[in-house]
Design a protein around this motif. Structure first.
Motif, mmCIF file in Angstrom:
data_model
loop_
_atom_site.group_PDB
_atom_site.id
_atom_site.type_symbol
_atom_site.label_atom_id
_atom_site.label_comp_id
_atom_site.label_asym_id
_atom_site.label_seq_id
_atom_site.Cartn_x
_atom_site.Cartn_y
_atom_site.Cartn_z
ATOM 1 N N THR A 184 46.661 73.616 53.494
ATOM 2 C CA THR A 184 46.633 74.780 52.607
ATOM 3 C C THR A 184 46.721 74.407 51.133
ATOM 4 N N GLY A 185 46.910 73.129 50.825
ATOM 5 C CA GLY A 185 46.991 72.714 49.434
ATOM 6 C C GLY A 185 47.374 71.250 49.327
ATOM 7 N N ALA A 186 47.453 70.748 48.094
ATOM 8 C CA ALA A 186 47.821 69.344 47.863
ATOM 9 C C ALA A 186 48.313 69.175 46.435
ATOM 10 N N ARG A 187 49.133 68.185 46.245
ATOM 11 C CA ARG A 187 49.564 67.791 44.903
ATOM 12 C C ARG A 187 49.702 66.280 44.863
ATOM 13 N N LEU A 188 49.576 65.715 43.672
ATOM 14 C CA LEU A 188 49.678 64.267 43.526
ATOM 15 C C LEU A 188 51.139 63.857 43.427
ATOM 16 N N GLY A 189 51.534 62.890 44.263
ATOM 17 C CA GLY A 189 52.903 62.386 44.245
ATOM 18 C C GLY A 189 52.905 60.894 44.507
ATOM 19 N N GLU A 190 53.871 60.420 45.278
ATOM 20 C CA GLU A 190 53.991 58.997 45.581
ATOM 21 C C GLU A 190 54.431 58.799 47.023
ATOM 22 N N MET A 191 54.200 57.603 47.537
ATOM 23 C CA MET A 191 54.686 57.210 48.850
ATOM 24 C C MET A 191 54.956 55.715 48.815
ATOM 25 N N THR A 192 55.716 55.227 49.776
ATOM 26 C CA THR A 192 56.003 53.801 49.886
ATOM 27 C C THR A 192 55.161 53.212 51.000
ATOM 28 N N VAL A 193 54.469 52.118 50.701
ATOM 29 C CA VAL A 193 53.594 51.459 51.653
ATOM 30 C C VAL A 193 53.960 49.980 51.724
ATOM 31 N N VAL A 194 54.081 49.445 52.937
ATOM 32 C CA VAL A 194 54.303 48.009 53.101
ATOM 33 C C VAL A 194 52.986 47.294 52.836
ATOM 34 N N THR A 195 53.010 46.327 51.935
ATOM 35 C CA THR A 195 51.813 45.591 51.563
ATOM 36 C C THR A 195 52.048 44.095 51.768
ATOM 37 N N THR A 196 51.008 43.312 51.502
ATOM 38 C CA THR A 196 51.126 41.863 51.610
ATOM 39 C C THR A 196 52.085 41.294 50.580
ATOM 40 N N ARG A 197 52.448 42.088 49.585
ATOM 41 C CA ARG A 197 53.411 41.660 48.560
ATOM 42 C C ARG A 197 54.770 42.330 48.741
ATOM 43 N N GLY A 198 54.958 42.982 49.873
ATOM 44 C CA GLY A 198 56.200 43.699 50.117
ATOM 45 C C GLY A 198 56.010 45.192 49.894
ATOM 46 N N PRO A 199 57.085 45.992 50.032
ATOM 47 C CA PRO A 199 56.973 47.439 49.849
ATOM 48 C C PRO A 199 56.506 47.774 48.434
ATOM 49 N N ALA A 200 55.618 48.758 48.353
ATOM 50 C CA ALA A 200 55.084 49.183 47.062
ATOM 51 C C ALA A 200 55.141 50.697 46.956
ATOM 52 N N THR A 201 55.358 51.182 45.733
ATOM 53 C CA THR A 201 55.270 52.609 45.448
ATOM 54 C C THR A 201 53.838 52.899 45.020
ATOM 55 N N VAL A 202 53.190 53.798 45.762
ATOM 56 C CA VAL A 202 51.752 54.005 45.607
ATOM 57 C C VAL A 202 51.476 55.482 45.317
ATOM 58 N N PRO A 203 50.565 55.790 44.384
ATOM 59 C CA PRO A 203 50.164 57.188 44.200
ATOM 60 C C PRO A 203 49.625 57.758 45.501
ATOM 61 N N ALA A 204 49.948 59.015 45.768
ATOM 62 C CA ALA A 204 49.547 59.604 47.047
ATOM 63 C C ALA A 204 49.291 61.090 46.887
ATOM 64 N N TRP A 205 48.373 61.585 47.701
ATOM 65 C CA TRP A 205 48.175 63.027 47.796
ATOM 66 C C TRP A 205 49.104 63.566 48.872
ATOM 67 N N LEU A 206 49.867 64.586 48.505
ATOM 68 C CA LEU A 206 50.800 65.221 49.429
ATOM 69 C C LEU A 206 50.172 66.535 49.893
ATOM 70 N N PHE A 207 49.661 66.516 51.120
ATOM 71 C CA PHE A 207 48.958 67.680 51.662
ATOM 72 C C PHE A 207 49.939 68.619 52.364
ATOM 73 N N THR A 208 49.854 69.886 52.014
ATOM 74 C CA THR A 208 50.680 70.902 52.659
ATOM 75 C C THR A 208 50.023 71.331 53.964
ATOM 76 N N LEU A 209 50.757 71.205 55.059
ATOM 77 C CA LEU A 209 50.248 71.619 56.367
ATOM 78 C C LEU A 209 50.846 72.971 56.748
ATOM 79 N N GLU A 210 50.012 73.838 57.247
ATOM 80 C CA GLU A 210 50.486 75.152 57.692
ATOM 81 C C GLU A 210 51.528 74.982 58.797
ATOM 82 N N GLY A 211 52.700 75.590 58.591
ATOM 83 C CA GLY A 211 53.759 75.530 59.589
ATOM 84 C C GLY A 211 54.730 74.374 59.400
ATOM 85 N N TYR A 212 54.534 73.546 58.361
ATOM 86 C CA TYR A 212 55.410 72.398 58.131
ATOM 87 C C TYR A 212 56.040 72.494 56.740
#
Length: 310
Positions: free
Chosen positions: A152-180
């Motif tokens: 139902t929508g989205a906004r730009l935020g962040e998420m943590t992803v394990v990478t070859t250089r260790g955990p990284a803070t990465v830009p992410a789209w946060l999608f709103t799911l109906e019912g969640y």
């Protein structure tokens, strides 16, 4: 012997596809594992392949390509994270796995053309931002009948992803799911371009006819980093793949091989199985390399069903 030769020619055709174009940049992760994971089958590299694995390790260790690789952003896990506590029903899980989504409303544009991937140590990496619509299309991959998840929508935020250089803070789209109440997150930063490998892929005459099975991609790294799971491809007349491992201080070189079977009516279908490879020590920041292509084995986010040779 005839079975070996036919299988080698077919798999070499697949190997050629894995060493050029977009497939190379993606680690050629385009074969889906058969239903059910294979039992862990990691071994020492076959004698015919041990020299090749060593050559790949020696070429990468300390090279300019390795230096460039260590400065890039390469995820080692899924770049999609489900809402907190996961999906609530079997129908929702099936919709997610098949890629059945509906979009209600309009998705926003990215406020900036680029963003930053940040690690606890080292310099951040500036990378182009994926638009929300493109990120959504990586989720909405199917239009078949069945249960669906509604965005139902989205906004730009962040998420943590394990990478070859260790955990990284990465830009992410946060999608709103109906019912969640919490969003589904999808990284808005794509992986860095792989550096040109310092070693060429094997030629047909260099490949033993009874041990060829190109790798598909990386699917999982254990929490303790002491084992990794990859998709190993093989032919329809093989008994299944095994994966040998050669560890050095800078790399983990994987050599996939396919056990032979009796001659029969082979369909020419490329199959894949997930194979877990146990390591002597955590993979850490070492490169995971394919002995056949000479390239890094990258994470396969959305493996596809096995395909036929042309």
């Amino acid at each position: 012997m005839h079975t070996n030769i036919r299988r080698a020619v077919r798999l070499l055709a697949v190997l050629a596809l894995c060493t050029v174009g977009a497939g190379a940049a993606a680690g050629c992760g385009n074969a889906e594992a058969d239903n059910g994971d294979a039992e862990a089958r990691s071994t020492e590299p076959a004698p015919q392949l041990e020299d090749r694995a060593r050559q790949v390790a020696d070429a990468w260790d300390g090279s300019k390509a390795a230096e460039a690789w260590h400065e890039g952003y390469y995820p080692m896990e899924a770049v999609v994270q489900l809402p907190e506590n996961g999906l609530r029903s079997e129908a929702d899980r099936r919709a997610y796995e098949t890629g059945n989504f509906d979009l209600r409303g309009k998705l926003p544009s990215a406020p900036h053309k680029s963003g930053h991937v940040r690690w606890k140590s080292g310099s951040p990496l500036t990378t182009p931002l994926m638009e929300a619509e493109k990120a959504y299309k990586t989720l909405d991959r199917d239009s078949s009948p069945g249960p669906r998840l509604t965005v139902t929508g989205a906004r730009l935020g962040e998420m943590t992803v394990v990478t070859t250089r260790g955990p990284a803070t990465v830009p992410a789209w946060l999608f709103t799911l109906e019912g969640y109440a919490s969003p589904l997150k999808r990284a808005a930063a794509g992986p860095s371009k792989l550096p040109a490998p310092p070693i060429k892929p094997l030629r047909q005459e260099e490949v033993p006819t009874d041990v060829l099975a190109p790798l598909g991609g990386l699917t999982e790294v254990a929490k303790d980093s002491r084992s990794i799971t990859v998709v190993a491809t093989h032919g329809s007349c093989d008994d299944g793949p095994t994966v040998g491992v050669l560890e050095t201080s800078g790399s983990v070189v994987l050599s996939a091989s396919a056990a032979d079977s009796e001659d029969g009516n082979c369909s020419g279908e490329l199959r894949g199985e997930k194979v877990s490879v146990k390591l002597d020590r955590p993979v850490g920041k070492r490169m995971v390399l394919d002995a056949f292509t000479g390239r890094p084995v990258t994470y396969s986010e959305w493996p596809r069903i096995s395909r036929s040779w042309s």
